[in-house]
Design an enzyme around this catalytic site. Structure first.
Site, PDB file in Angstrom:
ATOM      1  N   ARG A 168       0.812  -1.215   0.000  1.00  0.00           N
ATOM      2  CA  ARG A 168       0.000   0.000   0.000  1.00  0.00           C
ATOM      3  C   ARG A 168       0.846   1.265   0.000  1.00  0.00           C
ATOM      4  NH1 ARG A 168      -3.617  -1.596   4.839  1.00  0.00           N
ATOM      5  NH2 ARG A 168      -2.632  -3.648   4.789  1.00  0.00           N
ATOM      6  N   GLU A 209       0.687  -5.209  13.402  1.00  0.00           N
ATOM      7  CA  GLU A 209      -0.475  -5.471  14.253  1.00  0.00           C
ATOM      8  C   GLU A 209      -0.910  -6.927  14.119  1.00  0.00           C
ATOM      9  OE1 GLU A 209      -3.773  -2.941  13.293  1.00  0.00           O
ATOM     10  OE2 GLU A 209      -4.695  -3.251  15.250  1.00  0.00           O
TER      11      GLU A 209
END
Ligand SMILES: O=P(O)(O)OC[C@H]1O[C@H](OP(=O)(O)OP(=O)(O)O)[C@H](O)[C@@H]1O
Ligand SMILES: Nc1ncnc2[nH]cnc12
Length: 175
Positions: A60, A97
């Site tokens: 991204r 995460e």
């Protein structure tokens, strides 16, 4: 144009793992005016920091960073997932995460003293930022800023980089 980008970020519960709220930027990308507005804000930031090159982590970070680089007429350097770059690389590992990974950059991608702004869609734990910054610095580059569409302040990524200037379009509560 002042835009409330938060309205256009989709929040998806339990993706890719239980307990994660995935912040999806694709509604911004698929609207040409919004994508251009988000790009422009990051480009203004990068310009204000004196960026000489934009670095973006796969994948991204490419979508976010490449148009910033072209808007400013700067080069773009990809930090890629392992085994993708064909020439000699530097490698750094990181946790995020929902897992862990490594990033690689070509050893000659950054010139000593070059001022770098790192661009990505989102900062969560900042593991990705940490690895990307480490690679830039190993090559003698200077990270003059990092720019994101989204920051998750509850994960305290910013606190890990008291000496790095960090810009985000929106902050969103929760992990
Ligand atoms: O601050 P962190 O905890 O490091 O998390 C943020 C990173 O996680 C996502 O990338 P991901 O590794 O999922 O790869 P992708 O862009 O290929 O989807 C996102 O695009 C950031 O790069
Ligand atoms: N909550 C989240 N949403 C989207 N991308 C992420 N990368 C790390 N955490 C994320």
């Amino acid at each position: 144009m002042s835009v409330d980008f938060k309205k256009y970020i989709a929040s998806v519960q339990n993706f890719p793992n239980e307990g994660i709220v995935f912040r999806d930027i694709t509604p911004i990308l698929q609207d040409g005016k919004l994508y251009r507005a988000a790009t422009h804000e990051l480009a203004e930031y990068a310009k204000s920091r004196g960026a000489e090159v934009i670095v973006g982590p796969e994948a991204r970070g490419f979508i976010v960073g490449c148009p910033v680089a072209t808007e400013l007429g700067l080069g773009f350097v990809p930090a890629r997932k392992p085994g993708k770059l064909p020439r000699e690389t530097e490698k750094a590992s990181y946790d995020l995460e929902y897992g862990s990974n490594s990033l690689e950059m070509h050893k000659d991608a950054i010139k000593p003293g070059q001022k770098v702004v790192i661009c990505d869609d989102l900062m969560a734990t900042a593991g990705t930022l940490h690895a990307t910054k480490e690679l830039v610095e190993r090559m003698g580059g200077e990270v003059v800023g990092a720019a994101f569409y989204i920051e998750l302040p509850d994960l305290k990524g910013r606190e890990k980089f008291p000496d790095t200037d960090i810009f985000s379009l929106v902050q969103m509560e929760g992990a």
